[in-house]
Design a protein around this motif. Structure first.
Motif, mmCIF file in Angstrom:
data_model
loop_
_atom_site.group_PDB
_atom_site.id
_atom_site.type_symbol
_atom_site.label_atom_id
_atom_site.label_comp_id
_atom_site.label_asym_id
_atom_site.label_seq_id
_atom_site.Cartn_x
_atom_site.Cartn_y
_atom_site.Cartn_z
ATOM 1 N N LYS A 193 11.911 -65.395 -22.892
ATOM 2 C CA LYS A 193 12.165 -64.739 -24.184
ATOM 3 C C LYS A 193 11.360 -63.453 -24.379
ATOM 4 C CE LYS A 193 10.601 -67.103 -27.527
ATOM 5 N NZ LYS A 193 9.354 -66.315 -27.481
ATOM 6 N N THR A 194 10.060 -63.500 -24.076
ATOM 7 C CA THR A 194 9.207 -62.332 -24.289
ATOM 8 C C THR A 194 9.640 -61.160 -23.396
ATOM 9 O OG1 THR A 194 7.345 -63.700 -24.987
ATOM 10 C CG2 THR A 194 6.822 -61.495 -24.200
ATOM 11 N N THR A 195 9.917 -61.448 -22.134
ATOM 12 C CA THR A 195 10.379 -60.400 -21.214
ATOM 13 C C THR A 195 11.733 -59.864 -21.657
ATOM 14 O OG1 THR A 195 9.206 -61.459 -19.390
ATOM 15 C CG2 THR A 195 10.916 -59.885 -18.801
ATOM 16 N N THR A 196 12.628 -60.768 -22.070
ATOM 17 C CA THR A 196 13.961 -60.360 -22.522
ATOM 18 C C THR A 196 13.876 -59.485 -23.772
ATOM 19 O OG1 THR A 196 14.974 -62.358 -21.605
ATOM 20 C CG2 THR A 196 16.204 -61.222 -23.336
ATOM 21 N N THR A 197 12.929 -59.795 -24.658
ATOM 22 C CA THR A 197 12.741 -58.994 -25.877
ATOM 23 C C THR A 197 12.412 -57.550 -25.507
ATOM 24 O OG1 THR A 197 11.960 -60.951 -27.065
ATOM 25 C CG2 THR A 197 11.447 -58.817 -28.045
ATOM 26 N N ALA A 198 11.519 -57.365 -24.534
ATOM 27 C CA ALA A 198 11.165 -56.011 -24.073
ATOM 28 C C ALA A 198 12.355 -55.338 -23.403
ATOM 29 C CB ALA A 198 9.985 -56.080 -23.117
ATOM 30 N N LYS A 199 13.122 -56.103 -22.622
ATOM 31 C CA LYS A 199 14.317 -55.553 -21.960
ATOM 32 C C LYS A 199 15.328 -55.041 -22.980
ATOM 33 C CE LYS A 199 14.390 -58.427 -17.723
ATOM 34 N NZ LYS A 199 15.160 -59.454 -16.979
ATOM 35 N N LEU A 200 15.541 -55.825 -24.041
ATOM 36 C CA LEU A 200 16.495 -55.422 -25.092
ATOM 37 C C LEU A 200 16.008 -54.187 -25.831
ATOM 38 C CD1 LEU A 200 17.699 -58.780 -26.715
ATOM 39 C CD2 LEU A 200 19.119 -57.076 -25.577
ATOM 40 N N ALA A 201 14.706 -54.149 -26.102
ATOM 41 C CA ALA A 201 14.139 -52.979 -26.786
ATOM 42 C C ALA A 201 14.359 -51.725 -25.944
ATOM 43 C CB ALA A 201 12.647 -53.196 -27.039
ATOM 44 N N ALA A 202 14.181 -51.854 -24.621
ATOM 45 C CA ALA A 202 14.392 -50.717 -23.715
ATOM 46 C C ALA A 202 15.858 -50.272 -23.732
ATOM 47 C CB ALA A 202 13.976 -51.099 -22.294
ATOM 48 N N LYS A 203 16.772 -51.242 -23.784
ATOM 49 C CA LYS A 203 18.210 -50.924 -23.836
ATOM 50 C C LYS A 203 18.534 -50.118 -25.088
ATOM 51 C CE LYS A 203 20.340 -53.033 -20.329
ATOM 52 N NZ LYS A 203 21.194 -52.307 -19.383
ATOM 53 N N LEU A 204 18.018 -50.581 -26.225
ATOM 54 C CA LEU A 204 18.315 -49.900 -27.492
ATOM 55 C C LEU A 204 17.626 -48.538 -27.562
ATOM 56 C CD1 LEU A 204 18.338 -52.762 -30.162
ATOM 57 C CD2 LEU A 204 20.172 -51.909 -28.719
ATOM 58 N N LYS A 205 16.448 -48.439 -26.961
ATOM 59 C CA LYS A 205 15.751 -47.153 -26.912
ATOM 60 C C LYS A 205 16.580 -46.132 -26.132
ATOM 61 C CE LYS A 205 11.557 -44.894 -25.247
ATOM 62 N NZ LYS A 205 10.425 -44.968 -24.311
ATOM 63 N N SER A 206 17.182 -46.580 -25.029
ATOM 64 C CA SER A 206 18.005 -45.683 -24.201
ATOM 65 C C SER A 206 19.263 -45.223 -24.938
ATOM 66 C CB SER A 206 18.398 -46.376 -22.889
ATOM 67 O OG SER A 206 19.323 -47.418 -23.123
ATOM 68 N N LYS A 207 19.620 -45.947 -25.999
ATOM 69 C CA LYS A 207 20.799 -45.580 -26.798
ATOM 70 C C LYS A 207 20.416 -44.786 -28.042
ATOM 71 C CE LYS A 207 23.529 -49.557 -25.254
ATOM 72 N NZ LYS A 207 24.218 -50.812 -25.660
ATOM 73 N N GLY A 208 19.144 -44.345 -28.107
ATOM 74 C CA GLY A 208 18.724 -43.479 -29.212
ATOM 75 C C GLY A 208 18.027 -44.183 -30.354
ATOM 76 N N ARG A 209 17.842 -45.491 -30.278
ATOM 77 C CA ARG A 209 17.152 -46.220 -31.343
ATOM 78 C C ARG A 209 15.631 -46.112 -31.164
ATOM 79 N NH1 ARG A 209 20.126 -48.340 -35.795
ATOM 80 N NH2 ARG A 209 22.294 -48.052 -35.133
ATOM 81 N N VAL A 210 14.904 -46.382 -32.252
ATOM 82 C CA VAL A 210 13.438 -46.365 -32.193
ATOM 83 C C VAL A 210 12.949 -47.781 -32.509
ATOM 84 C CG1 VAL A 210 11.320 -45.249 -32.987
ATOM 85 C CG2 VAL A 210 13.489 -43.995 -33.070
ATOM 86 N N PRO A 211 12.760 -48.604 -31.468
ATOM 87 C CA PRO A 211 12.397 -50.005 -31.697
ATOM 88 C C PRO A 211 10.901 -50.265 -31.811
ATOM 89 C CG PRO A 211 12.961 -49.673 -29.387
ATOM 90 C CD PRO A 211 13.040 -48.317 -30.053
ATOM 91 N N LEU A 212 10.578 -51.406 -32.409
ATOM 92 C CA LEU A 212 9.200 -51.888 -32.503
ATOM 93 C C LEU A 212 9.200 -53.351 -32.080
ATOM 94 C CD1 LEU A 212 6.201 -51.524 -33.522
ATOM 95 C CD2 LEU A 212 7.001 -52.469 -35.705
ATOM 96 N N LEU A 213 8.248 -53.719 -31.222
ATOM 97 C CA LEU A 213 8.112 -55.109 -30.795
ATOM 98 C C LEU A 213 6.994 -55.763 -31.601
ATOM 99 C CD1 LEU A 213 8.244 -54.466 -26.937
ATOM 100 C CD2 LEU A 213 10.022 -55.602 -28.281
ATOM 101 N N ALA A 214 7.307 -56.855 -32.287
ATOM 102 C CA ALA A 214 6.308 -57.541 -33.108
ATOM 103 C C ALA A 214 5.894 -58.845 -32.433
ATOM 104 C CB ALA A 214 6.870 -57.827 -34.496
ATOM 105 N N ALA A 215 4.604 -58.982 -32.154
ATOM 106 C CA ALA A 215 4.075 -60.160 -31.454
ATOM 107 C C ALA A 215 3.831 -61.295 -32.441
ATOM 108 C CB ALA A 215 2.784 -59.789 -30.725
#
Length: 449
Positions: A115-137
């Motif tokens: 889950k934690t690795t997948t969360t970072a992977k998804l954030a990277a995907k959305l970042k590449s599409k122009g979004r500005v994500p934040l990961l909350a621990a």
């Protein structure tokens, strides 16, 4: 790779169907009995298999199929369409709010699902599409969970919000959303805690977060290698807290693939993404029609094209094309081609998407690919000076000896690589003439890597 056994068995069934000039109802029933056994062995839910076979049989015994010019292919077409329908018919996106409105995505799942690795992977995907994500621990229980998220966040260039492991997850979620608002971020991923199994405390904590903040999407991460357990977990999470979609991890592993074929039919929620490796870039959008194509041994050319477009540098590719035409390429170009192949997931990943290569055939090919030899080749090239890489003709015995020592290999491996490289250059010079004539005596040549 997932579905290897299932893919082999289905291809054998269809091979028998194609060999028949005309199908009887008995032929179809016999074939579907074998399909049923193959699906059950792949750990697909019994209820799902029963409904699937019924749907295929109703369509396959129709007059159009029985009297068609190629009834075997018609049955395969029907099986393909029903597989696509089973997995959700069409690709689904994560529902995001428009513009700078914040979309809050809560990531849930059992411990060990990735889950934690997948969360970072998804954030990277959305970042590449122009979004500005934040990961909350928000996982304050598992040792090193916060650190893992921070390391992955740094790798993909996404900020991680943490308040340590002494705060309640609900308070961290609230503070993270406020941080996102004040820093013009528009997607917040809440990486919540997992457990070894579904328990009341876990569910209550997730419900508390959903009641305290507006969660727009709840995504469940499940491990494909757990088979029917993944389906049961999906149903439990959906019943208890409600989920909007599923991310299936480890679909590249030694798994029977039943979860991918059962989740949509059992809990009614779509699979949004599939994890196809450990690297942070190894996350693919889940296309039911492409997955069905892979299962039936038809390849996945569209995903291959998309990977190439995303990872290959067009300008460099054109430059390489010109060098190949003139046979003027050096070891730097060789190294670049190896890196571009790595970016696409490696030779095995690329070949697995080609039509007709799958199941046991893919295993045979993987056995022929020596990954350690590729690593040694890279080490040899990196041990050369820029001048030597640009002009391999200057590689005399003393230079080769130094390169071998630098790469930690025997000088014979350096000689072999240089010889293969020279053969490649000679072949490229002859290629224009060869294209119009014969490809050598046996019609074969050895790739230099």
């Amino acid at each position: 790779m997932a579905f290897e056994s299932l893919s082999d068995k289905l291809q054998n069934v269809f091979k028998n169907l194609r060999s028949k000039g005309k199908l009887t109802e008995s032929d179809v029933k016999t074939a579907l009995k074998e399909v049923k056994m193959a699906l059950l062995e792949a750990d697909v839910s019994f209820k799902v298999v029963k409904q699937f076979i019924k749907s295929v049989q109703e369509r396959a015994v129709g007059a159009d199929v029985m009297n068609g010019l190629n009834p075997g292919q018609m049955v395969i077409k029907i099986v393909n369409e029903e597989l696509v329908s089973l997995m959700g018919s069409e690709m689904k996106e994560i529902a995001l709010k428009p513009g700078n409105e914040i979309t809050v995505i809560m990531m849930v799942g059992l411990q060990g699902a990735g889950k934690t690795t997948t969360t970072a992977k998804l954030a990277a995907k959305l970042k590449s599409k122009g979004r500005v994500p934040l990961l909350a621990a928000c996982d304050v229980y598992r040792p090193a969970a916060i650190q893992q998220l921070q390391i992955n966040g740094e790798k993909v260039g996404v900020e991680v919000f943490s308040m340590g492991d002494k705060q309640k997850p609900v308070n961290i979620a609230k503070a993270a959303i406020e941080h996102a608002k004040s820093h013009n971020m528009n997607v917040v991923f809440l990486d919540t805690a997992g457990r070894l199994h579904v328990d009341e405390d876990m569910m209550n904590e997730l419900i508390e977060i959903k009641e305290a903040v507006q969660v727009d999407q709840t995504l469940l991460v499940v491990d494909a290698m757990t088979g029917q357990d993944a389906v049961n977990v999906s149903q439990m999470f959906n019943d208890k807290i409600g989920i909007d979609g599923v991310v299936l991890t480890k679909l590249d592993g030694d798994t029977r693939g039943g979860a991918a074929l059962s989740i949509k039919a059992t809990c009614g929620k779509p699979i949004l993404y599939a994890g196809m490796g450990e690297k942070l870039s190894d996350l693919e959008q889940f296309y039911p029609e492409r997955m069905a194509s892979r299962i039936l041994g038809m390849g996945d050319v569209m995903t291959l094209i998309e990977k190439a477009q995303a990872n290959l540098d067009e300008a460099k590719a054109k430059e390489m094309e010109q060098k190949l035409k003139k046979a003027s390429f050096g070891f730097d170009d060789y190294l670049e081609s190896m890196n571009q192949m790595k970016n696409m997931g490696g030779i095995s990943s690329v070949l697995s998407m080609m039509p007709g290569i799958g199941g046991s055939k893919m295993k045979d090919i993987e056995g022929m690919i020596d990954e350690s030899a590729l690593a040694r080749t890279e080490a040899i090239i990196l041990s050369m000076t820029p001048k030597e890489r640009a002009n391999p003709d200057i590689l005399n015995p003393s230079r080769k000896k130094r390169i071998a020592a630098g790469a930690g290999v025997d000088i014979s491996e350096v000689n072999r690589l240089v010889k293969q490289f020279e053969q490649s250059r000679k072949m490229m010079k002859q290629l224009p003439g060869m294209m119009g004539g014969k490809m050598g005596k046996r019609g074969k040549f050895k790739l230099p890597f």
